[in-house]
Design a protein around this motif. Sequence first.
Motif: not given
Length: 314
Positions: A255-272
């Motif tokens: 959630l945090v990486e989505q809110v702050f647009a951080l290019p981490g594993l969490g954002q990668l998991a959502v897109s994958a």
Amino acid sequence: MRQLVLHRLLWSLPSLAIVSALTFVLASLAPGDAARTVLGTNTDPAAYAQVREQLGLDRSLPAQYGGWLAAAARGDLGDSLFTHEPVVEILRSRVGVTLTLIVGATVIAAVLGVAIGVVGAVRGGVAGRVTDALAMLGMAVPTFWLGLLLILVFASRLGWFPATGFVPFAEDPLGWLRSYTLPVLTLATAGVATIAKQTRGAVLDAMGTEYVRALRANGLPDRAILLKHCLKNAAVPVTTVVGLVMIGLLGGTILVEQVFALPGLGQLAVSATLQHDLPVLVGVVTTYTLVVMASNLVTDVGYGWLSPRMEAGR
């Protein structure tokens, strides 16, 4: 201690196999697939079948998993179905962002949580009630809502920190620190509340023991009793909670990486997940599993350091 580390490492292998197999199964149950994502909903069946064959999706699920597992044993996690980049390289470029977020939030949660919990236990009265109230509030506030609130106050209105985005440390250390401040604070808030409540309870239990009362009766200063005895006895349960908080932060990073647009594993998991990019998704889940295992190992090593008798009993 060596036997403990070796035991944990040996158990990690079947655990990784089970987690990766479950990921394959659960991903197969989701509607759609990567070929449908590439071609869209309205497409020629022949073209759809051809793309499935090119991506290897026409094989049975056990065959797909068997091929992935054999390659993973050699350190090859496959290639992305969309970018065709090696999954290992994709993970390597993003894992540092997530680990920095998790470690930073854990450190802040541990330091502030222990400090607040100790003050609440020693002062008692109003301080104790305030600690409990803050703990309940911190655990009740949704992470995404808190992140948006911090962006509104400290980014939009005050302009102290950037609202979104990430600055590499090598390019600008100060910019890197500013880009991490709000995400780390957002992620650490619930951990601070949990650790504070556990610390207060553990210190109060230690202060109520016969041993501590005997030390106080012998004239030992309260400060020395707290630092040398109460905190030491409370360290083991607090260490357990810190380890659990660190594991819990893994889910919060999404959630945090989505809110702050951080290019981490969490954002990668959502897109994958949205793209049905199975090799990338399995790679992310495997990495998260390794982080959980490492956290458990560090916690067990902490037990052995804080309580040698407990380690001997293992």
